[in-house]
Design a protein around this motif. Sequence first.
Motif, PDB file in Angstrom:
ATOM      1  N   ARG A 163       0.822  -1.227   0.000  1.00 22.83           N
ATOM      2  CA  ARG A 163       0.000   0.000   0.000  1.00 22.83           C
ATOM      3  C   ARG A 163       0.853   1.273   0.000  1.00 22.83           C
ATOM      4  NH1 ARG A 163      -2.369  -0.162   5.164  1.00 22.83           N
ATOM      5  NH2 ARG A 163      -0.519   1.024   5.813  1.00 22.83           N
ATOM      6  N   ASP A 164       1.853   1.320   0.885  1.00 23.56           N
ATOM      7  CA  ASP A 164       2.655   2.533   1.049  1.00 23.56           C
ATOM      8  C   ASP A 164       3.842   2.596   0.099  1.00 23.56           C
ATOM      9  OD1 ASP A 164       0.866   3.015   3.068  1.00 23.56           O
ATOM     10  OD2 ASP A 164       2.246   2.506   4.696  1.00 23.56           O
ATOM     11  N   GLY A 165       4.244   1.457  -0.425  1.00 21.44           N
ATOM     12  CA  GLY A 165       5.337   1.406  -1.379  1.00 21.44           C
ATOM     13  C   GLY A 165       6.672   1.025  -0.759  1.00 21.44           C
ATOM     14  N   PHE A 166       7.583   0.630  -1.620  1.00 24.99           N
ATOM     15  CA  PHE A 166       8.930   0.241  -1.216  1.00 24.99           C
ATOM     16  C   PHE A 166       9.898   0.676  -2.301  1.00 24.99           C
ATOM     17  CE2 PHE A 166       7.320  -3.104  -3.879  1.00 24.99           C
ATOM     18  CZ  PHE A 166       8.412  -3.506  -4.631  1.00 24.99           C
ATOM     19  N   ALA A 167      11.149   0.841  -1.917  1.00 28.87           N
ATOM     20  CA  ALA A 167      12.167   1.270  -2.883  1.00 28.87           C
ATOM     21  C   ALA A 167      12.601   0.084  -3.748  1.00 28.87           C
ATOM     22  CB  ALA A 167      13.370   1.853  -2.151  1.00 28.87           C
ATOM     23  N   VAL A 168      12.568   0.287  -5.055  1.00 26.74           N
ATOM     24  CA  VAL A 168      12.994  -0.755  -5.994  1.00 26.74           C
ATOM     25  C   VAL A 168      14.482  -1.046  -5.772  1.00 26.74           C
ATOM     26  CG1 VAL A 168      13.364  -1.303  -8.430  1.00 26.74           C
ATOM     27  CG2 VAL A 168      11.254  -0.176  -7.698  1.00 26.74           C
ATOM     28  N   SER A 169      14.808  -2.309  -5.582  1.00 23.59           N
ATOM     29  CA  SER A 169      16.194  -2.715  -5.342  1.00 23.59           C
ATOM     30  C   SER A 169      16.932  -2.884  -6.665  1.00 23.59           C
ATOM     31  CB  SER A 169      16.227  -4.031  -4.572  1.00 23.59           C
ATOM     32  OG  SER A 169      15.785  -5.098  -5.401  1.00 23.59           O
ATOM     33  N   PRO A 170      18.257  -2.884  -6.627  1.00 17.64           N
ATOM     34  CA  PRO A 170      19.019  -3.145  -7.868  1.00 17.64           C
ATOM     35  C   PRO A 170      18.641  -4.477  -8.508  1.00 17.64           C
ATOM     36  CG  PRO A 170      20.462  -2.264  -6.169  1.00 17.64           C
ATOM     37  CD  PRO A 170      19.148  -2.546  -5.507  1.00 17.64           C
ATOM     38  N   GLY A 175      16.080  -7.433 -12.831  1.00 17.26           N
ATOM     39  CA  GLY A 175      15.170  -8.497 -13.245  1.00 17.26           C
ATOM     40  C   GLY A 175      14.121  -8.015 -14.221  1.00 17.26           C
ATOM     41  N   ILE A 176      13.597  -6.815 -13.970  1.00 19.69           N
ATOM     42  CA  ILE A 176      12.601  -6.253 -14.885  1.00 19.69           C
ATOM     43  C   ILE A 176      13.218  -6.022 -16.258  1.00 19.69           C
ATOM     44  CG2 ILE A 176      11.118  -4.274 -15.339  1.00 19.69           C
ATOM     45  CD1 ILE A 176      10.969  -3.908 -12.245  1.00 19.69           C
ATOM     46  N   GLY A 177      14.385  -5.394 -16.264  1.00 16.51           N
ATOM     47  CA  GLY A 177      15.021  -5.072 -17.537  1.00 16.51           C
ATOM     48  C   GLY A 177      15.437  -6.280 -18.339  1.00 16.51           C
ATOM     49  N   ASN A 178      15.910  -7.314 -17.658  1.00 13.70           N
ATOM     50  CA  ASN A 178      16.447  -8.483 -18.355  1.00 13.70           C
ATOM     51  C   ASN A 178      15.411  -9.563 -18.643  1.00 13.70           C
ATOM     52  OD1 ASN A 178      19.219  -7.642 -18.504  1.00 13.70           O
ATOM     53  ND2 ASN A 178      19.365  -8.025 -16.307  1.00 13.70           N
ATOM     54  N   TYR A 179      14.371  -9.661 -17.794  1.00 14.96           N
ATOM     55  CA  TYR A 179      13.441 -10.786 -17.908  1.00 14.96           C
ATOM     56  C   TYR A 179      11.980 -10.373 -17.952  1.00 14.96           C
ATOM     57  CZ  TYR A 179      17.719 -13.113 -16.433  1.00 14.96           C
ATOM     58  OH  TYR A 179      19.025 -13.545 -16.344  1.00 14.96           O
ATOM     59  N   VAL A 399      11.502 -22.836   4.311  1.00 13.15           N
ATOM     60  CA  VAL A 399      10.539 -22.737   3.209  1.00 13.15           C
ATOM     61  C   VAL A 399      11.260 -22.374   1.916  1.00 13.15           C
ATOM     62  CG1 VAL A 399       8.463 -21.594   2.351  1.00 13.15           C
ATOM     63  CG2 VAL A 399       8.770 -21.922   4.818  1.00 13.15           C
ATOM     64  N   THR A 400      10.944 -23.096   0.857  1.00 22.50           N
ATOM     65  CA  THR A 400      11.344 -22.692  -0.488  1.00 22.50           C
ATOM     66  C   THR A 400      10.069 -22.435  -1.274  1.00 22.50           C
ATOM     67  OG1 THR A 400      13.254 -24.150  -0.321  1.00 22.50           O
ATOM     68  CG2 THR A 400      12.796 -23.193  -2.464  1.00 22.50           C
ATOM     69  N   THR A 401       9.992 -21.273  -1.915  1.00 30.69           N
ATOM     70  CA  THR A 401       8.757 -20.864  -2.588  1.00 30.69           C
ATOM     71  C   THR A 401       9.096 -20.232  -3.929  1.00 30.69           C
ATOM     72  OG1 THR A 401       6.764 -19.477  -2.369  1.00 30.69           O
ATOM     73  CG2 THR A 401       8.782 -18.662  -1.321  1.00 30.69           C
ATOM     74  N   THR A 402       8.171 -20.340  -4.890  1.00 24.09           N
ATOM     75  CA  THR A 402       8.531 -19.967  -6.262  1.00 24.09           C
ATOM     76  C   THR A 402       7.315 -19.675  -7.124  1.00 24.09           C
ATOM     77  OG1 THR A 402       9.782 -20.701  -8.202  1.00 24.09           O
ATOM     78  CG2 THR A 402       8.517 -22.368  -7.039  1.00 24.09           C
ATOM     79  N   ILE A 403       7.541 -18.875  -8.175  1.00 23.47           N
ATOM     80  CA  ILE A 403       6.596 -18.813  -9.293  1.00 23.47           C
ATOM     81  C   ILE A 403       7.263 -19.371 -10.550  1.00 23.47           C
ATOM     82  CG2 ILE A 403       5.121 -16.963  -8.414  1.00 23.47           C
ATOM     83  CD1 ILE A 403       6.711 -15.017 -10.205  1.00 23.47           C
ATOM     84  N   GLU A 404       8.381 -20.058 -10.368  1.00 24.27           N
ATOM     85  CA  GLU A 404       9.186 -20.734 -11.392  1.00 24.27           C
ATOM     86  C   GLU A 404      10.144 -19.759 -12.046  1.00 24.27           C
ATOM     87  OE1 GLU A 404      10.727 -23.900 -13.781  1.00 24.27           O
ATOM     88  OE2 GLU A 404      10.178 -23.469 -11.744  1.00 24.27           O
ATOM     89  N   SER A 405      10.020 -19.440 -13.319  1.00 26.03           N
ATOM     90  CA  SER A 405      10.994 -18.540 -13.937  1.00 26.03           C
ATOM     91  C   SER A 405      10.654 -17.091 -13.599  1.00 26.03           C
ATOM     92  CB  SER A 405      11.043 -18.765 -15.444  1.00 26.03           C
ATOM     93  OG  SER A 405       9.768 -18.586 -16.017  1.00 26.03           O
ATOM     94  N   SER A 406      11.499 -16.160 -13.999  1.00 24.31           N
ATOM     95  CA  SER A 406      11.310 -14.759 -13.635  1.00 24.31           C
ATOM     96  C   SER A 406       9.969 -14.228 -14.126  1.00 24.31           C
ATOM     97  CB  SER A 406      12.437 -13.920 -14.222  1.00 24.31           C
ATOM     98  OG  SER A 406      13.665 -14.285 -13.641  1.00 24.31           O
ATOM     99  N   ALA A 576      31.172 -12.177  -8.525  1.00 23.50           N
ATOM    100  CA  ALA A 576      30.747 -11.495  -9.744  1.00 23.50           C
ATOM    101  C   ALA A 576      29.795 -12.356 -10.558  1.00 23.50           C
ATOM    102  CB  ALA A 576      31.955 -11.137 -10.589  1.00 23.50           C
ATOM    103  N   VAL A 577      28.625 -12.615 -10.008  1.00 17.60           N
ATOM    104  CA  VAL A 577      27.618 -13.379 -10.735  1.00 17.60           C
ATOM    105  C   VAL A 577      26.261 -12.735 -10.500  1.00 17.60           C
ATOM    106  CG1 VAL A 577      28.833 -15.568 -10.625  1.00 17.60           C
ATOM    107  CG2 VAL A 577      27.262 -14.970  -8.802  1.00 17.60           C
ATOM    108  N   ARG A 578      25.381 -12.909 -11.469  1.00 18.53           N
ATOM    109  CA  ARG A 578      24.026 -12.404 -11.307  1.00 18.53           C
ATOM    110  C   ARG A 578      23.243 -13.338 -10.395  1.00 18.53           C
ATOM    111  NH1 ARG A 578      20.397  -9.415 -13.607  1.00 18.53           N
ATOM    112  NH2 ARG A 578      21.644  -8.843 -15.396  1.00 18.53           N
ATOM    113  N   PRO A 579      22.543 -12.799  -9.376  1.00 18.95           N
ATOM    114  CA  PRO A 579      21.647 -13.652  -8.593  1.00 18.95           C
ATOM    115  C   PRO A 579      20.430 -14.028  -9.421  1.00 18.95           C
ATOM    116  CG  PRO A 579      21.408 -11.374  -7.939  1.00 18.95           C
ATOM    117  CD  PRO A 579      22.552 -11.422  -8.919  1.00 18.95           C
ATOM    118  N   PRO A 580      19.785 -15.154  -9.107  1.00 15.14           N
ATOM    119  CA  PRO A 580      18.606 -15.545  -9.872  1.00 15.14           C
ATOM    120  C   PRO A 580      17.488 -14.548  -9.651  1.00 15.14           C
ATOM    121  CG  PRO A 580      18.810 -16.894  -7.907  1.00 15.14           C
ATOM    122  CD  PRO A 580      20.054 -16.068  -7.986  1.00 15.14           C
ATOM    123  N   GLU A 581      16.697 -14.313 -10.678  1.00 18.91           N
ATOM    124  CA  GLU A 581      15.610 -13.348 -10.562  1.00 18.91           C
ATOM    125  C   GLU A 581      14.320 -14.028 -10.170  1.00 18.91           C
ATOM    126  OE1 GLU A 581      16.411 -10.384 -10.574  1.00 18.91           O
ATOM    127  OE2 GLU A 581      18.330 -10.398 -11.586  1.00 18.91           O
TER     128      GLU A 581
END
Length: 581
Positions: A163-170, A175-179, A399-406, A576-581
């Motif tokens: 509701r109040d919002g949060f700061a978009v993380s790097p 993830g948005i730009g790439n996937y 807990v491990t939770t997912t929506i599968e791919s990005s 120096a690796v990309r974390p999974p999105e």
Amino acid sequence: MNKLLLAFPLLLLAPVVAEAKRTPPKAATSLGMISAADPRAAAAGVEILRKGGSATDAAIATMLALNVVEPQSSGIGGGSFMVYHDAATGKLASFDGREQAPAAADAQWFYGADGKPLPVFTAIPGGRSVGVPGNIRMMALAHQRYGKLPWASLFGPAIKLARDGFAVSPRLHGGIGNYGNHIDPWAKAHFFASDGKAVATGTILKNPEQAALFTAIATKGPNAFYTGPVAAKIVATVNGASKNPSKMTLADLANYRAKERAPVCGTYRVYKICGMGPPSSGGIAVLMILKQLERFDMAALGKDSPVAWHLFAESSRLAYADRDLYLGDPDHVTVPVKGLLDPTYLAARSALISPERSITAIAAGTPPGAPPRVAAPNADVPGTTDLVAVDRRGNVAEVTTTIESSFGSGLSVEGTMLNNQLTDFDFVPAKGGYLVANRVQGGKRPRSSMSPTIVYGPDGKVRIAIGAAGGSTIIAQVAKALVAVLDWKMPAQDAIGLGLLYAPQRNAIAEKGTQLDAMVPALQALGEQVFSAPLGLKANAIERVNGQWIGAADPRSEGVAIREDGQTTQIVRQIAVRPPE
């Protein structure tokens, strides 16, 4: 080379993560702790712990908050597995919230008009890949068993964030730009700025639609999601998708049930290792990797030994081969759990491993009770998220939770992304004249690699709770970290950050930018067909050392561990690796 390996070039855009100092916590076992992939989500769980909530309550609040701040990886539009240690009884429980195929799903579910199986990345976008989400039902079942606070109170932190919002993380920006190219119009308007670029890091992102959905589920219960207007929107969205429309019904949603299943447990040296059973393959495969290594003196070899990593790769290949052949939904196929974990069988598999050379041909074995089935391996696309919650009473939820791919299928309902979990099925229903164990069937849950794990020490107390994200690498990540903690006596934080040698088949991938880079020539001399490449990895853990809980989070991610009193374990970020999105 499998389809997962073909996806790795997508991970090459990784920035080097900035370095921060690690502050070891001064935790006491009377204080709870959360380890999660985002600080805002970890703080949500801590808020619940401070109110007297159980580890289950805190885990649910953390999952909901992750849905808001990490929408590319998890959420109530997907599924999960939970492994839970009850401190009062010493008993272990596990909960299955895996997504389920619609009743109309059949053997040709992922076939195109040309009569051929769709390429996996063609099958992901749209409605056909969406399974009936299981997260809310799983949360409700676990809460019914082990919750202490009212159901509605667990939604408070996530509702506030949405509701109040949060700061978009790097990480979310990247993830948005790439996937984010396959997401639907609502998601594009939400995640992209007017100039067509991903919303900038630091932008305050609000999601009133999601806040309203969470409020409805909080006040009306799970049926607010699985029946009524929200369920009707889900059905209309997946069936009306412009790509790969589904055949989901309101009955598919209304009839979904999470399940409490028997956890799988085994021993590794003096430790008891417990994880999730089928339809997850993670618990069994992690146990197989470890047990096949038990006859080798991994401690003496150490983390800097190419031989140790070669042995780990060989054991991984054998376990993955059996996983691919035998693992599926036990409600639909026969899974030889007991046979796969049989000590005599695992000793025979271990005997195939040599410290001096590589196995020339990898094949599944024939464990006791094995059905006559042949399976075609399918790719798990890296994604997902993991979290650990410990409360002041000593209860532990992994807990491990997912929506599968990005961003899952790319479809959204009420501000929440829907999964593409059905692409975890094997698309081809038969091979070599036999039905595939993980074939598509109506009402079936696809095989998973998720590996939430709890380890007990020789004193019978929890030694470490750990899980990971990243598709089928999850199994290897957890097994590697456990070898590092239990054999090499590394702190969980360092064990998680250690580079991975990932070997699901004959080829192996040495995680680029880690200690494994220098070992590639020595590994090749042992017959390993290995190359260096980035891997999308992300893990979380809480361990017990000298009576204290100590948190760990992957240095590849933005994750943290936060103690109930607010003290944070900061993580060294230098891989120096990309974390999974």
